[in-house]
Structure formats: structure tokens, C-alpha cells
Design an enzyme around this catalytic site. Structure first.
Site, PDB file in Angstrom:
ATOM      1  N   ARG A 119       0.849  -1.198   0.000  1.00  0.00           N
ATOM      2  CA  ARG A 119       0.000   0.000   0.000  1.00  0.00           C
ATOM      3  C   ARG A 119       0.886   1.250   0.000  1.00  0.00           C
ATOM      4  O   ARG A 119       0.590   2.236  -0.674  1.00  0.00           O
ATOM      5  CB  ARG A 119      -0.913  -0.008   1.237  1.00  0.00           C
ATOM      6  CG  ARG A 119      -1.977  -1.092   1.174  1.00  0.00           C
ATOM      7  CD  ARG A 119      -3.033  -0.912   2.243  1.00  0.00           C
ATOM      8  NE  ARG A 119      -2.648  -1.484   3.509  1.00  0.00           N
ATOM      9  CZ  ARG A 119      -3.120  -2.642   3.998  1.00  0.00           C
ATOM     10  NH1 ARG A 119      -4.010  -3.340   3.320  1.00  0.00           N
ATOM     11  NH2 ARG A 119      -2.725  -3.086   5.173  1.00  0.00           N
ATOM     12  N   ASP A 126     -16.152  -4.159  -4.276  1.00  0.00           N
ATOM     13  CA  ASP A 126     -16.130  -5.337  -3.391  1.00  0.00           C
ATOM     14  C   ASP A 126     -17.546  -5.908  -3.334  1.00  0.00           C
ATOM     15  O   ASP A 126     -18.525  -5.176  -3.478  1.00  0.00           O
ATOM     16  CB  ASP A 126     -15.661  -4.954  -1.980  1.00  0.00           C
ATOM     17  CG  ASP A 126     -15.059  -6.140  -1.221  1.00  0.00           C
ATOM     18  OD1 ASP A 126     -13.819  -6.198  -1.090  1.00  0.00           O
ATOM     19  OD2 ASP A 126     -15.841  -7.011  -0.770  1.00  0.00           O
ATOM     20  N   ASP A 136      -6.516  -7.054  -5.766  1.00  0.00           N
ATOM     21  CA  ASP A 136      -6.056  -7.799  -4.578  1.00  0.00           C
ATOM     22  C   ASP A 136      -7.110  -8.836  -4.191  1.00  0.00           C
ATOM     23  O   ASP A 136      -7.767  -8.711  -3.152  1.00  0.00           O
ATOM     24  CB  ASP A 136      -5.799  -6.804  -3.430  1.00  0.00           C
ATOM     25  CG  ASP A 136      -5.200  -7.489  -2.215  1.00  0.00           C
ATOM     26  OD1 ASP A 136      -4.633  -8.587  -2.363  1.00  0.00           O
ATOM     27  OD2 ASP A 136      -5.300  -6.917  -1.109  1.00  0.00           O
ATOM     28  N   CYS A 153      -2.556 -14.105  -3.420  1.00  0.00           N
ATOM     29  CA  CYS A 153      -2.157 -14.573  -2.082  1.00  0.00           C
ATOM     30  C   CYS A 153      -2.309 -16.090  -1.994  1.00  0.00           C
ATOM     31  O   CYS A 153      -2.342 -16.648  -0.910  1.00  0.00           O
ATOM     32  CB  CYS A 153      -2.964 -13.873  -0.992  1.00  0.00           C
ATOM     33  SG  CYS A 153      -4.727 -14.168  -1.105  1.00  0.00           S
TER      34      CYS A 153
HETATM   35  N1  SAH Z   1      -7.121  -4.977  -0.639  1.00  0.00           N
HETATM   36  C1  SAH Z   1      -7.668  -5.237   0.675  1.00  0.00           C
HETATM   37  C2  SAH Z   1      -7.820  -6.715   0.982  1.00  0.00           C
HETATM   38  C3  SAH Z   1      -8.653  -7.479  -0.008  1.00  0.00           C
HETATM   39  S1  SAH Z   1      -9.283  -8.981   0.620  1.00  0.00           S
HETATM   40  C4  SAH Z   1      -6.830  -4.533   1.721  1.00  0.00           C
HETATM   41  O1  SAH Z   1      -5.768  -3.964   1.390  1.00  0.00           O
HETATM   42  O2  SAH Z   1      -7.213  -4.526   2.881  1.00  0.00           O
HETATM   43  C5  SAH Z   1     -10.313  -9.564  -0.641  1.00  0.00           C
HETATM   44  C6  SAH Z   1     -11.659  -8.870  -0.745  1.00  0.00           C
HETATM   45  O3  SAH Z   1     -12.278  -9.372  -1.915  1.00  0.00           O
HETATM   46  C7  SAH Z   1     -12.637  -9.126   0.374  1.00  0.00           C
HETATM   47  O4  SAH Z   1     -13.057  -7.891   0.924  1.00  0.00           O
HETATM   48  C8  SAH Z   1     -13.862  -9.816  -0.292  1.00  0.00           C
HETATM   49  O5  SAH Z   1     -15.111  -9.348   0.196  1.00  0.00           O
HETATM   50  C9  SAH Z   1     -13.695  -9.403  -1.718  1.00  0.00           C
HETATM   51  N2  SAH Z   1     -14.243 -10.312  -2.743  1.00  0.00           N
HETATM   52  C10 SAH Z   1     -14.200 -11.674  -2.771  1.00  0.00           C
HETATM   53  N3  SAH Z   1     -14.700 -12.131  -3.934  1.00  0.00           N
HETATM   54  C11 SAH Z   1     -15.075 -11.043  -4.657  1.00  0.00           C
HETATM   55  C12 SAH Z   1     -15.635 -10.854  -5.953  1.00  0.00           C
HETATM   56  N4  SAH Z   1     -15.915 -11.895  -6.744  1.00  0.00           N
HETATM   57  N5  SAH Z   1     -15.860  -9.590  -6.372  1.00  0.00           N
HETATM   58  C13 SAH Z   1     -15.570  -8.532  -5.589  1.00  0.00           C
HETATM   59  N6  SAH Z   1     -15.031  -8.654  -4.357  1.00  0.00           N
HETATM   60  C14 SAH Z   1     -14.781  -9.890  -3.899  1.00  0.00           C
END
Ligand code: SAH
Length: 408
Positions: free
Chosen positions: A216, A261, A311, A351
Site C-alpha cells: 500500500r 467489493d 487484490d 495470495c
Molecule cells: N485490498 C484489501 C484486501 C482485499 S481482501 C486490503 O488492502 O485490505 C479480498 C476482498 O475481496 C474481500 O473484501 C472480499 O469481500 C472481496 N471479494 C471476494 N470475492 C469477490 C468478488 N468476486 N468480487 C468482488 N469482491 C470480492
């Protein structure tokens, strides 16, 4: 725990990985067990010839039959003093992250890579959150709780062992207060001087994606440089969760941020995080929906961005899922590249431990090729330094990322 320690003998020629200090002994390498160890008991591991190799915690239900904790016969690695010393070392190694106070949340113990297999300890200001992931750590819960309480002196010690991996150990999910006062609904932490609100009871993992802290910060630096060069900086933050990348983006002067999200609750917390940092919330918009669809729609609507962050959650939990996961990663990366202007930057992550760096790069390459655009790698990323990877344990490297630049 049993008083006489069980002895586990490996099959012939199976000791090489133990001698190289890899911390896992798989069930397929085990010839026989002498004694009747219970889940989590300390057992001695011996070669087929009867030579002592290591001590480890026994997991009767897991393919990973023993997790090794020490490779010297004496002293026996057991008891509060032994674990206190080991955890103290791990905690001290985080001084560089927490020094100065502009960061108040970090991982203090990263399981195998810190010599404590199956134990995760994260600090969020005065609250410490613990995960016991294995039979070995589960069998020592009071010991670890006492050591952590005593060593870290938090206001709250909270457990978040509500994770699927425990099932492979024959354990159920557990969460709740272990010591001290119940955690507040929202804890405010600081990360590189930015404030975030964290819900340790219900948030993902132990509450926050601490592993992305430095990535970040990289985004912030990239955006700040663009601001200095008067380059436009519209950011699309896909899989936004509570807006970690969005806060850094707006703090660096991004012109606009769009968060995507599936979780409206997470996006709402993201709004709170912008307000907490007194950032211009009017420059942020949230789209609740499936990233795969939303990105297609944005493209059809002619939207373009200067930076895209991808992410996603873990698409592959095991080797068996890798092919399917690769298709998912390719699809979102393709969409992201389509959405970038010439000169735009893509911060793309995986990840999934089962997806190697090499494979991930190939997937992004495949995505770029299908868009017909030329794309460069300008930086490689990994998990932050408080999530170290022991050289003996390459499996610990799960988070990988590329900063790519779309040329034209
Ligand atoms: N970038 C964030 C962490 C992301 S975690 C940070 O820095 O804190 C992954 C996220 O993807 C979660 O919030 C989850 O709700 C979302 N997610 C999972 N599948 C998804 C999809 N198909 N479309 C959109 N969001 C999704």
C-alpha cells in the site's frame, strides 16, 4: 500430554528434508511410531537407523504428521521458558516495524517462519489477536496465552482460530476473549501514519490485511510521484475490503478512487477509514458487486483508469485448485489491463501459496497478450517484513505481486 515421549521413525532415506530444517514431516515419510502420542504431543523424530533428527508436535489427523520445533536433542523444547524465549525473539524482530509509532499494528509471530509452527500473533494497538492453527498449538493454548499476556502486556488477548485449516488437524473453529477486557467494536490502528478502524471480532483473518502494508505504501509513493508530475491519477481499487489501498491513494492525492467489493459492510468501513483520515470522501465512490462483472461493465461504459489495484482473495487453496484459479487470475488481469490508460499502472496480487511467482507472472503475461497491449513489469512485491519467510520454509511465501505498466 503423555509423560514418556513417543519416538517416530522415518522410512529409509526420508531424512534429507529434516536435515535441511524443513519444519514439516509428512505422513508418507513415517515408518512407525513407538508410543501412543496424543494430538499436539512433543515427539522425537529419528532416522530409519535410529539417529536423533529433531523434535516436533504430533498431528495425528493431518497429512503433515509432525511440525518440527527444534533440531537439537537437548534441551527438550517444552515448557513456558522455552516458548517465552522463542516468542520474545520473534517479537523483538518486529521492533523496526513498530518503532516511531506511525505503525501500531503488525504480525508478531508468523508461525513456521518464526519457529513456532501453527501460531499466528497479530498486534492491533493494545489488542493482541492469536490464531492456533495446529494440534501442537491447540494443545498448548493456556501456555501460549500466559506467555503472550505476560510478555506483551496487552489490554485484550483475543482468539480468532475460526479458520478452515484447523479442520485438517481435526480441530473445530474457536474464537473469543482469552484474557483482559473485551475488545472494542472498532479498534483504531495506525499504519505508516494513516488511521484504520479494525473489527477484530468479525474482520477477515485477524481483522486486517497487515501483509499488504508495504505494498500500500508503494502505491502511495507511485501516486505521489504522479501528482508531482501532474499526471492524472484515477484509481480503481478492486477487491477493496475496508479500503486499505484507497486510503493510501487519496492520501497521496489521487484525483478519484473507485472501490469494488462484494461486501457492502466492508466498503462502509472503508468510508469510515477515509473520514478518519480527513480525506475527501467526495472523491471516492463504491461499487458493491462481483469484480468480474463490474470490471466488464466499467469497460463497456468506456471508463478508464490511471491505476488499478487487484487484490483478490485466495483463488487456490491447494494444488488441485491451481488451474481453475489461473483462469480467474487471468480474467481479472485482462479486464484490468483493458481499463488502464497508456502509461497506467497495475498493482496485481495473488495470495495463493499454491500459485508460484513464476506461474503468476505467466498468468499476467497471458492476460496482457490477450489484450494486445504491451505491458512491462516495473516492480515485484511480496508480503511485508513482519510476515517473513524462513529460507528453510519456502511454503511461507504466499503473497506475490507485480507492478506492471501498460505502455500503449
Ligand atoms: N485490498 C484489501 C484486501 C482485499 S481482501 C486490503 O488492502 O485490505 C479480498 C476482498 O475481496 C474481500 O473484501 C472480499 O469481500 C472481496 N471479494 C471476494 N470475492 C469477490 C468478488 N468476486 N468480487 C468482488 N469482491 C470480492
Amino acid at each position: 500430554m503423555s509423560q514418556t515421549r513417543a519416538q517416530l521413525f522415518l522410512k529409509p532415506q526420508r531424512e534429507a528434508s529434516v536435515l535441511r530444517r524443513h519444519p514439516w514431516v509428512f505422513s508418507g515419510s513415517v515408518a512407525r511410531v513407538e508410543g501412543t502420542p496424543s494430538g499436539g504431543d512433543l515427539v522425537g523424530v529419528f532416522s530409519a537407523q535410529g539417529r536423533f533428527l529433531a523434535w516436533g508436535h504430533f498431528s495425528p489427523n493431518s497429512q503433515i504428521r509432525v511440525r518440527l520445533v527444534s533440531w537439537v536433542e537437548d534441551p527438550v523444547p517444552e515448557g513456558p521458558d522455552f516458548w517465552r524465549a522463542r516468542i520474545k525473539t520473534s517479537v523483538q524482530l518486529r521492533n523496526d516495524v513498530l518503532v516511531g509509532g506511525d505503525t501500531t499494528a503488525c504480525r508478531l509471530v508468523n508461525a513456521e517462519s518464526d519457529g513456532v509452527p501453527g501460531l499466528i500473533v497479530d498486534r492491533y494497538a493494545d489488542t493482541v489477536v492469536v490464531q492456533y492453527l495446529t494440534a501442537g498449538t491447540d494443545a498448548r493454548r493456556p501456555l501460549f496465552a500466559d506467555v503472550l499476556w505476560d510478555l506483551l502486556e496487552p489490554r485484550t488477548l483475543y482468539e480468532r482460530s475460526d479458520v478452515d485449516v484447523r479442520e485438517r488437524e481435526g480441530l473445530h473453529g474457536e474464537s473469543g476473549l482469552l484474557r483482559g477486557t473485551p475488545p472494542p467494536e472498532r479498534i483504531t490502528i495506525s499504519e505508516h501514519g494513516l488511521a484504520f478502524t479494525v473489527d477484530v471480532r468479525h474482520g477477515h483473518k485477524t481483522g486486517f490485511y497487515l501483509d499488504q502494508r508495504d505494498n500500500r505504501q508503494s502505491l502511495r509513493e507511485a501516486l505521489a510521484r504522479r501528482a508531482m508530475a501532474n499526471t492524472s491519477s484515477r484509481l480503481l481499487n478492486v477487491f477493496a475490503y475496508t479500503g486499505g489501498f484507497a486510503v493510501y491513494g487519496l492520501a497521496a492525492g489521487a484525483g478519484a478512487v473507485t472501490n469494488v467489493d462484494t461486501s457492502a459492510d466492508s466498503l462502509a468501513l472503508g468510508r469510515d477509514n477515509l473520514a478518519l483520515n480527513k480525506l475527501p470522501v467526495t472523491r471516492a465512490e463504491d461499487i458493491t458487486g462481483d469484480a468480474f462483472d463490474v470490471m466488464r461493465r466499467l469497460r463497456d461504459a468506456g471508463q478508464r483508469y490511471d491505476l488499478v489495484v487487484l487484490d483478490p482473495p485466495k483463488f487456490a487453496s491447494t494444488q488441485r485448485d491451481v488451474q481453475r484459479a489461473a483462469r480467474g487470475y487471468k480474467d481479472i488481469n485482462m479486464q484490468a489491463i483493458h481499463l488502464l490508460v497508456p502509461g497506467g499502472l497495475l498493482f496485481t496480487f495473488s495470495c495463493s501459496g499454491a500459485v508460484s511467482d513464476d506461474l503468476f507472472q505467466k498468468i499476467v503475461f497471458g492476460a496482457a497478450l490477450d489484450t494486445g497491449r504491451s505491458v512491462q513489469i516495473v516492480r515485484r512485491m511480496m508480503q511485508a517484513s513482519d510476515h517473513p519467510v524462513a529460507l528453510t520454509f519456502p511454503e511461507g511465501a504466499y503473497l506475490k505481486g507485480l507492478v506492471c505498466r501498460v505502455v500503449d
